[in-house]
Design a protein around this motif. Structure first.
Motif, short mmCIF file in Angstrom:
data_model
loop_
_atom_site.label_atom_id
_atom_site.label_comp_id
_atom_site.label_asym_id
_atom_site.label_seq_id
_atom_site.Cartn_x
_atom_site.Cartn_y
_atom_site.Cartn_z
N VAL A 238 13.02 32.47 4.70
CA VAL A 238 12.26 33.36 3.83
C VAL A 238 10.93 33.70 4.51
CG1 VAL A 238 11.01 33.46 1.62
CG2 VAL A 238 13.33 32.54 1.70
N GLY A 239 10.58 34.99 4.43
CA GLY A 239 9.33 35.43 5.06
C GLY A 239 9.56 36.10 6.40
N GLN A 240 10.74 35.84 6.98
CA GLN A 240 11.08 36.46 8.27
C GLN A 240 11.68 37.84 8.05
OE1 GLN A 240 14.01 34.11 10.29
NE2 GLN A 240 12.50 33.00 11.51
N ARG A 241 11.58 38.68 9.08
CA ARG A 241 12.28 39.96 9.03
C ARG A 241 13.78 39.68 9.24
NH1 ARG A 241 10.79 45.77 10.10
NH2 ARG A 241 8.81 45.02 9.33
N ALA A 242 14.60 40.29 8.40
CA ALA A 242 16.04 40.05 8.51
C ALA A 242 16.58 40.71 9.78
CB ALA A 242 16.76 40.63 7.28
N PRO A 243 17.46 40.04 10.50
CA PRO A 243 18.05 40.67 11.68
C PRO A 243 18.86 41.90 11.27
CG PRO A 243 19.04 38.50 11.26
CD PRO A 243 17.97 38.69 10.25
N ASP A 244 18.69 42.97 12.01
CA ASP A 244 19.43 44.20 11.67
C ASP A 244 20.89 44.05 12.11
OD1 ASP A 244 19.81 46.70 10.62
OD2 ASP A 244 19.31 47.74 12.49
N PHE A 245 21.74 44.81 11.48
CA PHE A 245 23.15 44.82 11.88
C PHE A 245 23.78 46.14 11.46
CE2 PHE A 245 22.92 42.83 7.67
CZ PHE A 245 23.77 43.63 6.93
N ASP B 71 13.52 42.63 1.08
CA ASP B 71 12.71 43.68 0.44
C ASP B 71 12.69 44.98 1.27
OD1 ASP B 71 10.82 43.37 2.45
OD2 ASP B 71 9.45 42.15 1.23
N LYS B 72 11.98 45.95 0.76
CA LYS B 72 12.01 47.28 1.42
C LYS B 72 11.36 47.26 2.81
CE LYS B 72 11.99 49.77 -2.92
NZ LYS B 72 11.21 50.55 -3.88
N GLN B 73 10.59 46.24 3.08
CA GLN B 73 9.98 46.11 4.40
C GLN B 73 10.94 45.38 5.37
OE1 GLN B 73 7.91 45.46 1.49
NE2 GLN B 73 7.51 47.64 1.83
N GLY B 74 12.07 44.99 4.86
CA GLY B 74 13.05 44.30 5.70
C GLY B 74 12.80 42.81 5.80
N VAL B 75 11.93 42.29 4.93
CA VAL B 75 11.59 40.87 4.97
C VAL B 75 12.48 40.09 3.99
CG1 VAL B 75 9.75 39.17 4.54
CG2 VAL B 75 9.21 41.37 5.63
N ILE B 76 12.98 38.96 4.46
CA ILE B 76 13.83 38.12 3.59
C ILE B 76 12.94 37.46 2.53
CG2 ILE B 76 15.38 36.11 3.50
CD1 ILE B 76 16.04 36.69 6.46
N ARG B 77 13.29 37.68 1.28
CA ARG B 77 12.48 37.14 0.19
C ARG B 77 13.17 35.98 -0.54
NH1 ARG B 77 8.74 41.07 -1.65
NH2 ARG B 77 8.27 39.57 -3.30
N TYR B 78 14.48 35.88 -0.36
CA TYR B 78 15.21 34.83 -1.08
C TYR B 78 16.50 34.52 -0.34
CZ TYR B 78 18.01 32.67 -4.85
OH TYR B 78 18.79 31.83 -5.61
N ILE B 79 16.80 33.22 -0.25
CA ILE B 79 18.06 32.78 0.37
C ILE B 79 18.71 31.74 -0.54
CG2 ILE B 79 19.14 31.64 2.36
CD1 ILE B 79 16.72 32.49 4.06
N ASP B 80 19.96 31.93 -0.82
CA ASP B 80 20.73 30.91 -1.54
C ASP B 80 22.06 30.73 -0.82
OD1 ASP B 80 22.07 29.22 -3.26
OD2 ASP B 80 22.42 30.73 -4.81
N VAL B 81 22.12 29.67 -0.01
CA VAL B 81 23.42 29.31 0.56
C VAL B 81 24.03 28.36 -0.46
CG1 VAL B 81 24.65 28.32 2.52
CG2 VAL B 81 22.52 29.57 2.90
N HIS B 82 24.89 28.92 -1.26
CA HIS B 82 25.37 28.22 -2.44
C HIS B 82 26.51 27.27 -2.08
CE1 HIS B 82 24.57 28.50 -6.72
NE2 HIS B 82 25.83 28.18 -6.93
N ASN B 83 26.71 26.29 -2.93
CA ASN B 83 27.91 25.46 -2.82
C ASN B 83 29.11 26.41 -2.82
OD1 ASN B 83 30.19 23.93 -3.32
ND2 ASN B 83 29.20 22.61 -4.84
N ILE B 84 29.91 26.34 -1.77
CA ILE B 84 31.01 27.31 -1.60
C ILE B 84 32.01 27.27 -2.77
CG2 ILE B 84 32.52 25.76 -0.27
CD1 ILE B 84 33.17 28.21 1.52
N ASN B 85 32.05 26.12 -3.45
CA ASN B 85 33.01 25.96 -4.54
C ASN B 85 32.55 26.54 -5.86
OD1 ASN B 85 34.91 24.16 -2.98
ND2 ASN B 85 33.04 22.93 -2.86
N GLU B 86 31.33 27.03 -5.89
CA GLU B 86 30.77 27.53 -7.15
C GLU B 86 30.18 28.92 -6.99
OE1 GLU B 86 27.91 24.62 -8.27
OE2 GLU B 86 29.41 23.00 -8.42
#
Lengths: 176, 203
Positions: free
Chosen positions: B55-62, B173-188
């Protein structure tokens, strides 16, 4: 000797745990016609309209068929409410399998659902009902003494509200 | 020198795997839309990757091919829309099949927060086509991260050891910055309210 003792311990543990699994954690089966509903509390208490019927819809906000079927289920509710011989005697309720109260409310708002919907966020109710795919409909006849009997248990959409209600009344066996 | 007991270890391993396989686990309400076509892999290791972004980093483009036939880049939304990336592990599996159809009925909710969803899967386009067809018409693009296999998932650090992806949400966000990450339990499935709470913070 030591080796044999170790093997015996492992095998005995496996046997005990397997038996525990068989007795304590066997998955429930789907509600059967002629049977009764398991206790679904906490989370859901079966309404008991005197000498009436309860129709339970197992749905999910995340289920495309439930979304598609929502207008017909709403119509079913409206038809029940509009008929003086059914209103109050036939209750329709929905249980959102794996849905939080928030998600149930999204479904309620999105499709303007006016009958009671219950959340089952941890799938507790869903598991007790044998983990049906969704949508799933169960109908119960409530006897005058408060006991009940399942007379309909079916996977899939209701399709036509008119046909479904006619079928419910036919199976219920009550005169209008 | 301590003596090893390969037989003992083998027996213990077999016992453990037998018991684990027997553990009843199911927390899925599969829509009848998929009939009997869902593959049940059973309970999986909740998480099997290491994040490469924060969070806070610019997301890698793809840039990835989408089901509609176009190629979609993350950067095309820069300055225009917030983006929610939703990685799902695999098509035709239990929880995944009951995830995007929920997002499909809350278009207005995402629009209210000026957010577009991009659905990402490591499956190929034909598989995604037949799978998402069961969901009704999705309003958001579905992208195939199939080849080079899981390249985008890998860049974000959500490619699992078996080549599937984590069940992960990234809000950018619109600036391309990651504001939230949820690597969730894959089973849920991640509850919708958690996502909405994060969208509200974007304002």
């Amino acid at each position: 000797m030591k080796e044999r003792s170790f093997l015996t311990t492992i095998l005995a543990t496996m046997l005990l745990l397997s038996l525990g699994g068989l007795t304590g954690a066997v998955a429930a089966s789907l509600p059967a016609v002629g049977g009764v509903l398991p206790d679904l509390s906490p989370g859901f208490n079966l309404p008991k309209p005197k000498d009436g019927v309860v129709i339970i819809q197992i749905f999910s906000m995340y289920c495309p068929y439930c979304q598609k079927d929502a207008p017909q289920v709403n119509r079913l509710y409206e038809m029940i409410e509009a008929d003086p011989s059914l209103k109050g005697r036939v209750r329709l309720v929905g249980i959102g399998a794996g849905n939080s109260p928030y998600e149930v409310n999204v479904f309620r708002t999105k499709f303007n659902v006016r009958f009671p919907l219950y959340a089952d966020p941890d799938f507790n109710i869903h598991k007790k009902l044998g983990e049906p795919r969704t949508p799933y409909f169960i109908a119960l006849k409530i006897e005058p003494d408060g006991s009940h009997r399942i007379f309909y248990s079916q996977l899939g959409e209701i399709g036509s509200a008119d046909d479904f209600l006619a079928e419910m009344i036919r199976r219920w066996g009550k005169r209008r | 020198m301590k003596q090893r007991h390969p037989i003992r270890r083998s027996i213990a391993f077999c016992a453990l795997t037998t018991l684990l396989a027997g553990v009843p686990f199911s927390a899925w309400a599969i829509s009848d839309a998929y009939k009997e076509n869902i593959y049940h892999a059973g309970p999986l290791k909740p998480r099997d990757s290491k994040l490469k972004v924060k969070v806070g980093q610019r997301a890698p483009d793809f840039t990835l091919p989408a089901l509609g036939g176009e190629r979609i880049s993350l950067s095309q939304y820069r300055g225009k829309k917030n983006v929610m990336l939703t990685f799902i592990p695999a098509a035709w599996t239990p929880v995944c099949s009951d995830q995007w159809p929920g997002y499909n009925i809350v278009n207005d909710l995402f629009a209210a927060h000026d957010t577009i969803i991009l659905g990402l899967s490591v499956d190929n386009l034909p598989t995604l086509f037949s799978w998402t067809n069961q969901m009704g018409r999705l309003w958001f693009p579905v992208l195939s991260d199939f080849w080079p296999h899981g390249q985008v998932a890998k860049r974000f650090g959500v490619l699992r050891g078996d080549g599937t992806a984590e069940r992960a949400i990234f809000i950018i966000d619109k600036q391309g910055v990651i504001r939230y990450i949820d690597v969730h339990n894959i089973n849920e499935r991640p509850p919708l309210e958690g996502i909405v709470r994060e969208l509200e913070k974007l304002k």
